[in-house]
Design a protein around this motif. Sequence first.
Motif, short mmCIF file in Angstrom:
data_model
loop_
_atom_site.label_atom_id
_atom_site.label_comp_id
_atom_site.label_asym_id
_atom_site.label_seq_id
_atom_site.Cartn_x
_atom_site.Cartn_y
_atom_site.Cartn_z
N GLU A 1 0.83 -1.21 0.00
CA GLU A 1 0.00 0.00 0.00
C GLU A 1 0.86 1.25 0.00
OE1 GLU A 1 -3.28 -0.36 -0.10
OE2 GLU A 1 -3.27 -2.55 0.20
N ASN A 2 2.18 1.06 -0.22
CA ASN A 2 3.14 2.17 -0.21
C ASN A 2 3.18 2.88 1.15
OD1 ASN A 2 3.99 1.84 -2.93
ND2 ASN A 2 2.09 2.87 -3.62
N ILE A 3 3.00 2.11 2.21
CA ILE A 3 3.09 2.65 3.57
C ILE A 3 4.29 2.00 4.24
CG2 ILE A 3 1.95 2.89 5.81
CD1 ILE A 3 -0.73 2.65 4.38
N GLN A 4 5.28 2.80 4.57
CA GLN A 4 6.50 2.29 5.18
C GLN A 4 6.55 2.65 6.66
OE1 GLN A 4 8.49 0.29 3.51
NE2 GLN A 4 7.26 0.60 1.63
N PRO A 5 7.14 1.78 7.49
CA PRO A 5 7.19 2.09 8.92
C PRO A 5 8.26 3.11 9.28
CG PRO A 5 8.30 0.01 8.49
CD PRO A 5 7.72 0.47 7.17
N ASP A 6 7.94 3.93 10.26
CA ASP A 6 8.91 4.84 10.87
C ASP A 6 9.17 4.31 12.27
OD1 ASP A 6 10.46 6.87 11.81
OD2 ASP A 6 8.85 8.37 11.92
N LEU A 7 10.37 3.79 12.49
CA LEU A 7 10.69 3.11 13.74
C LEU A 7 11.49 4.02 14.65
CD1 LEU A 7 11.75 -0.33 12.20
CD2 LEU A 7 9.48 0.42 12.93
N ASN A 8 11.01 4.17 15.88
CA ASN A 8 11.65 5.04 16.85
C ASN A 8 11.76 4.28 18.17
OD1 ASN A 8 11.52 7.31 19.07
ND2 ASN A 8 12.05 8.38 17.17
N GLU A 9 12.59 4.76 19.07
CA GLU A 9 12.75 4.05 20.35
C GLU A 9 11.52 4.16 21.24
OE1 GLU A 9 14.99 7.63 22.84
OE2 GLU A 9 16.08 5.80 22.33
N ASP A 10 10.60 5.08 20.94
CA ASP A 10 9.40 5.24 21.76
C ASP A 10 8.11 4.92 21.00
OD1 ASP A 10 10.47 5.95 24.22
OD2 ASP A 10 10.73 8.03 23.59
N TYR A 11 8.17 4.71 19.71
CA TYR A 11 6.96 4.44 18.97
C TYR A 11 7.27 3.78 17.64
CZ TYR A 11 8.23 8.67 16.34
OH TYR A 11 8.89 9.60 15.57
N VAL A 12 6.21 3.22 17.03
CA VAL A 12 6.26 2.73 15.65
C VAL A 12 5.14 3.45 14.91
CG1 VAL A 12 5.90 0.74 14.15
CG2 VAL A 12 7.20 0.47 16.28
N GLN A 13 5.46 4.00 13.75
CA GLN A 13 4.48 4.78 13.00
C GLN A 13 4.32 4.23 11.59
OE1 GLN A 13 5.12 8.99 13.11
NE2 GLN A 13 3.46 9.47 11.71
N PHE A 14 3.04 4.05 11.19
CA PHE A 14 2.68 3.71 9.81
C PHE A 14 1.78 4.82 9.30
CE2 PHE A 14 3.70 -0.54 11.40
CZ PHE A 14 4.42 -1.08 10.35
N GLY A 15 2.28 5.61 8.35
CA GLY A 15 1.48 6.73 7.85
C GLY A 15 1.17 7.68 9.00
N SER A 16 -0.11 7.94 9.22
CA SER A 16 -0.51 8.87 10.29
C SER A 16 -0.76 8.17 11.61
CB SER A 16 -1.78 9.62 9.86
OG SER A 16 -2.86 8.71 9.67
N LYS A 17 -0.68 6.86 11.63
CA LYS A 17 -0.99 6.10 12.85
C LYS A 17 0.28 5.82 13.64
CE LYS A 17 -5.36 5.87 12.32
NZ LYS A 17 -6.26 6.55 13.27
N VAL A 18 0.24 6.22 14.92
CA VAL A 18 1.40 6.08 15.79
C VAL A 18 1.06 5.09 16.91
CG1 VAL A 18 3.04 7.26 17.31
CG2 VAL A 18 2.11 8.44 15.30
N PHE A 19 1.89 4.06 17.04
CA PHE A 19 1.75 3.08 18.12
C PHE A 19 2.78 3.45 19.20
CE2 PHE A 19 0.29 1.12 14.25
CZ PHE A 19 -0.84 0.40 14.63
#
Length: 802
Positions: free
Chosen positions: A587-605
């Motif tokens: 879906e052309n959505i790549q993860p943004d990985l951080n030490e405090d969260y994981v983000q896909f598009g506008s959704k932040v875990f």
Amino acid sequence: MSKLVILSLLGGDLNQGFSVVTAQLWHDNQLFKITGSLPAVPELSEIYKRWKLLYEAVHQRLGNNQRIKVHSQDITNISVNDFDEVCHQLRIHINTWLKSEPFQNIERQLRTLLSRDDEIRVIVETNITLLHRLPWHLWDFFEHYPKAELALSNHEYGSPHIVQKSITFKVNILAILGNSFGIDIDKDRSWLQDLIDTQTTFLIQPTRKELDEQLWNQNWDVLFFAGHSASIADGEIGEIYINQTESLTISQFKNALKTAITRGLKLAIFNSCDGIGLARNLADLNIPQMIVMREGVPDLVAQEFLKNFLVVFAGGKAFYLAVREARERLQGLENDFPCASWLPVICQNPTTVPITWQELRGGWGDTETRGEVSAQSIISTPKMKSTIATRKCKLWTVLLSTAIVTLSTISLRYLGFFEKAELQAFNQIFVLRPKEDLDIRLLVVEVTEKDIQSRQETTTGVKSISDSTLAQLFNKLQKYQPRVIGLDIYRDFADPSNESKPIQLATELSKENIVVACKGRDRKHDPEGVKPPLGVPIERQGFTDAVQDPDGIVRRQIMMMAQDPSSVCKTPYSLSLQLAAGYLSYENIQPDLNEDYVQFGSKVFKRLKSGRSGGYQQRVDLGGIQILVNYRNTDYLRVSLEDILSDKVNPDLVKDKVVIIGVTANTISDTWSTPYSAAQQPYQEIPGIFIQTQMVSQILSAVLDERPILWVLPFWGDILWICGWSVVGSLIIWRVRSLSYKGCTIFVTVVTLYLVCAIAFLKQGLWLPLIPSVLAVVASGVVIVLIQRRQEFFTVPRPLVE
């Protein structure tokens, strides 16, 4: 709040076994009924009889026979070592019996539903005298649950009918000091006399008429007996020796006892020998609870037990915990008095709740009674008027008391006192969710018991299916064009190579859309870990480490974590994260990985903060990036291994899907509890493959379907929430005049708070601190009520000049 377990042994005896054994557990306002059976164990009866003879003989030899009489079949040549060996045999036989396979369904489920920190009342319900005499406290269960204590009950019982009586704010005790020939019961008397808040009447060697009159004519809370007693007719009948010439069975003063129970008698203590017969007879009258001695009891043991019990019970400890502590403290006497800690036992009417010392005194009833008297005195004096009929406490008093209660609540929460209750509240709200639709983006390929049994193949290590079968499965699935395939089956050892097979597992595992499982090293539970299949690069590996809360339920998933340098599983990413990322890449959505969260598009875990996230305050490791699992209340789209290999599956079920392969066979021990487990009857765990499926589904649903992500307030947000409800609730209760309206206000506030927390969770995924907020509201409200009632009581009427 204590939990109640009633263990009923029906339709049998030790020689025949018990074909039906039921355990009823009252747990968090829910009733669980578990069934099992117990095999015949005739040798247990013989071992107990030998133990009893040796017990009496050893005490006689040691000179401890003040209250113990040796029977005619005396054993004259006995050593303490012989007796210790019989004690050991008795313990082993009891535990072997209770560990028999037909009984294990009961024990396993009890251990699942109970926590080590629970206060547990275990009532053994039977009509067999010998079973009442057995030392059930030797069951290993009581070692594992330090706040559990045993009680005995007959099969048949009813709720006692108690007439409301006036409150005296004292515990009324009728103490019968019976025939004391050869024994010393003055210590018993002194311990009772030293109690505060009591009114004790001593009957010293009374006649039958004197005892009868006292039971008929007075209201008693506690009946106490010290002196000689015995169980006759094979333990079916108990009798007490009230003076030098008279003995009474329970039936001989039954009418007087029934009247005393109706008028409020709640506890009977027989600090005398061989009280099982007394307990069985008195239980037929539906007395709430008793304490008796199983066997003959030496003077010092009886005195020490009474002293220790009265000290801790009157000091505020729960009845069952007070008995356990007083009983276990007798172990220090066992050099001189073998098996002293085996003797005291509770006999309980299961329909009643154990009494507390505060309730025996009358509880908080004195406040209302005194308030009424004060009001009447003001009204009856025409020349005297009170400037304020019901004086309210000032606003600053309300705020100060509320602040103290709230700070205490927040401190207790920070120390982890409410963690278990908050997790249970989480479950209760979770199961309110309506059914959801299947997540059709995922397909589970399950290896069933039938699949395993139909493929008896030679493998290396413990495997459900061979490498060859797994290779065929991958080959079939790839033809249907799934987006990504996840293997939730450990493959740390390869089967011997077979070049004759056209399809090789190594070849299939080289495909770019396959993600395999491994398990990180855990110093406490798994010091080795599980390595991934050979040749699969780390970019296509995902760990499957699961985290359970203290009650055994999986509420969290680890998305990322740093692995131990010596771990055989090196990947920092979970299998569920790898599979979700693989699907979303289409879906052309790549993860943004951080030490405090994981983000896909506008959704932040966002990760749960260690030590300060929702109900998790102190006792849970929240390392790595952990989030709450937002389970779907639905089934799973699944097919079997055989369906795939036999081409019985519609290709559309697989095309563009996340396919997860795992084992659901009963013989593979990979099942876990979820928040829905306790709500299912019977209690039901689910295979780990479905947990992984839920974890993948929640990521995809949040990113693609706007499904809520479960989250919590920051630490300061929780504090403001608790403070806000406490202050608002206190102010409302402060403004309400009527006492009954105040109670209704507290109830309405708590219900409103529950509804707000439930709606926030169900609609927005926000887990609010319900339990500490409820406690703060109720405690603040009660404190305000007590302050106001106290001021009413001390309001002094003064004359007004007319």
